[in-house]
Motif scaffolding. Structure first.
Motif, PDB file in Angstrom:
ATOM      1  N   ASN A  86       1.894  16.550  81.720  1.00 43.45           N
ATOM      2  CA  ASN A  86       3.398  16.926  81.190  1.00 43.45           C
ATOM      3  C   ASN A  86       3.143  17.064  79.555  1.00 43.45           C
ATOM      4  OD1 ASN A  86       3.030  14.194  80.501  1.00 43.45           O
ATOM      5  ND2 ASN A  86       5.001  13.727  80.789  1.00 43.45           N
ATOM      6  N   ALA A  87       1.679  16.932  78.999  1.00 44.40           N
ATOM      7  CA  ALA A  87       1.670  17.089  77.562  1.00 44.40           C
ATOM      8  C   ALA A  87       0.366  17.432  77.083  1.00 44.40           C
ATOM      9  CB  ALA A  87       1.783  15.479  77.128  1.00 44.40           C
ATOM     10  N   LEU A  88       0.365  18.151  75.849  1.00 46.19           N
ATOM     11  CA  LEU A  88      -0.819  18.516  75.177  1.00 46.19           C
ATOM     12  C   LEU A  88      -0.769  18.386  73.715  1.00 46.19           C
ATOM     13  CD1 LEU A  88      -0.453  22.506  76.576  1.00 46.19           C
ATOM     14  CD2 LEU A  88      -2.232  20.706  77.186  1.00 46.19           C
ATOM     15  N   ILE A  89      -2.005  18.031  73.238  1.00 46.70           N
ATOM     16  CA  ILE A  89      -2.131  17.696  71.780  1.00 46.70           C
ATOM     17  C   ILE A  89      -2.913  18.885  71.167  1.00 46.70           C
ATOM     18  CG2 ILE A  89      -2.758  16.169  69.912  1.00 46.70           C
ATOM     19  CD1 ILE A  89      -1.666  13.942  71.878  1.00 46.70           C
ATOM     20  N   TYR A  90      -2.828  19.373  70.004  1.00 46.99           N
ATOM     21  CA  TYR A  90      -3.838  20.181  69.340  1.00 46.99           C
ATOM     22  C   TYR A  90      -4.277  19.561  67.994  1.00 46.99           C
ATOM     23  CZ  TYR A  90      -2.223  23.858  72.700  1.00 46.99           C
ATOM     24  OH  TYR A  90      -2.161  24.487  73.895  1.00 46.99           O
ATOM     25  N   SER A  91      -5.228  19.905  67.543  1.00 45.73           N
ATOM     26  CA  SER A  91      -5.703  19.421  66.211  1.00 45.73           C
ATOM     27  C   SER A  91      -6.479  20.322  65.207  1.00 45.73           C
ATOM     28  CB  SER A  91      -6.822  18.449  66.440  1.00 45.73           C
ATOM     29  OG  SER A  91      -6.868  17.546  65.328  1.00 45.73           O
ATOM     30  N   LEU A  92      -6.016  20.085  63.936  1.00 42.26           N
ATOM     31  CA  LEU A  92      -6.616  20.695  62.893  1.00 42.26           C
ATOM     32  C   LEU A  92      -7.136  20.171  61.901  1.00 42.26           C
ATOM     33  CD1 LEU A  92      -6.903  23.753  61.641  1.00 42.26           C
ATOM     34  CD2 LEU A  92      -4.782  23.242  60.396  1.00 42.26           C
TER      35      LEU A  92
END
Length: 294
Positions: A86-92
């Protein structure tokens, strides 16, 4: 492109800009689908500035830097760094190119989590440098009007809460920047009727934490989508002056805003700037609630 779904709602997120690009429930799309005739984006994240710096130039410690409207994060590719049902995390992460435009090392994380009919949008800004970091961050999601008939002037309503009779706001007056002149918006039982003429001022910028929730309702005043937030500013915008038939409105929680017209001071002294000491993190975000999905 990644998808998150539960028994209420399905969303899609693009790695480019870590941008939310679809919200579907009950076979209905809620999020604007980026037709470039009107506006070619869905829900960009604004970082490291919100709005414009005067003449696209800002000053920091004796140096001048050029930075376009709303910064650069929305136009960069993020890495998917965390995933569960139920969750996603993206990184820059900052690099040689970002440091030419913005001289602060950082890691920006953008996450999405589903909880029933609620979409939680999560931001984390980390200062990975050795000096105080100055930045702004904001949201820019666009939502469809419900049952739009462009032949009429009826678009629906924004509900700011029954206890709201008036709201103070500033607005862009020159080159995307504000004059600091304030106006008052008068509401009817907390509601603003939306028509093609509503956005004669282009953008309403409500500051000083006047609002914590805005609800979009249909022409019969039935609520169908809300945003909840803790940000000190929130803006509403639709390009209806140029395009009277435009089918969406944006509701935008902001931790920051554009420059005042003619501003030539230091970057750190701009209005509504956020600051982070080395090694520290700033955590914020907002929620999208599908009011007609139970």
């Amino acid at each position: 492109m990644e998808t998150l779904s539960n028994d209420k709602v399905s969303i899609q997120i693009a790695g480019h800009g870590a941008e939310l690009v679809s919200i579907v429930a009950n076979d209905t799309e809620y999020l604007w689908q980026a037709d470039p005739k009107y506006w070619g984006r869905h829900s960009p994240v604004l970082f490291p500035i919100v709005g414009k710096v005067w003449n696209n130039i800002y000053r920091h410690k004796g140096h001048m830097y050029e930075l376009g409207q709303h910064g650069f994060a929305r136009d960069m590719n993020f890495q998917l760094t965390y995933e569960e049902d139920n969750a996603l995390i993206y990184s820059l992460e900052s690099d040689e190119e970002t440091l030419k435009k913005y001289p602060f090392p950082f890691v920006l994380e953008i996450g999405y989590r589903l909880k029933g009919n609620r979409i939680e949008v999560i931001w984390s800004v980390q200062n990975t440098g050795d000096e105080t970091m100055y930045f702004q961050i904001g949201a820019h999601p666009a939502f469809y009007y419900r049952d739009l008939d462009p032949v009429t002037n009826e678009r629906g309503f924004l509900d700011f809460g029954e206890n709201k009779d008036t709201l103070d706001f500033v607005f862009p007056t020159e080159k995307g920047c504000t004059s600091e002149k304030r106006k008052t918006l008068t509401l009817n039982n907390g509601m603003l009727e939306l028509t093609p003429a509503t956005f004669l001022c282009d953008t309403y910028i409500f500051d000083n934490s006047q609002l914590k929730k805005i609800t979009l309702a249909d022409k019969q005043k039935n609520p169908y989508i809300s945003l909840e937030f803790e940000s000190p500013l929130v803006a509403i915008w639709s390009p209806s002056i140029a395009h009277p038939d435009v089918p969406f409105v944006c509701i935008e929680p902001w931790y920051g805003r554009c420059d005042a017209v003619g501003y030539h001071g230091e970057f750190k002294d701009r209005r509504w700037m956020q600051s982070l000491e080395p090694g520290k993190s700033f955590n914020a975000g907002y929620s999208i609630i599908l009011e007609d999905v139970k």
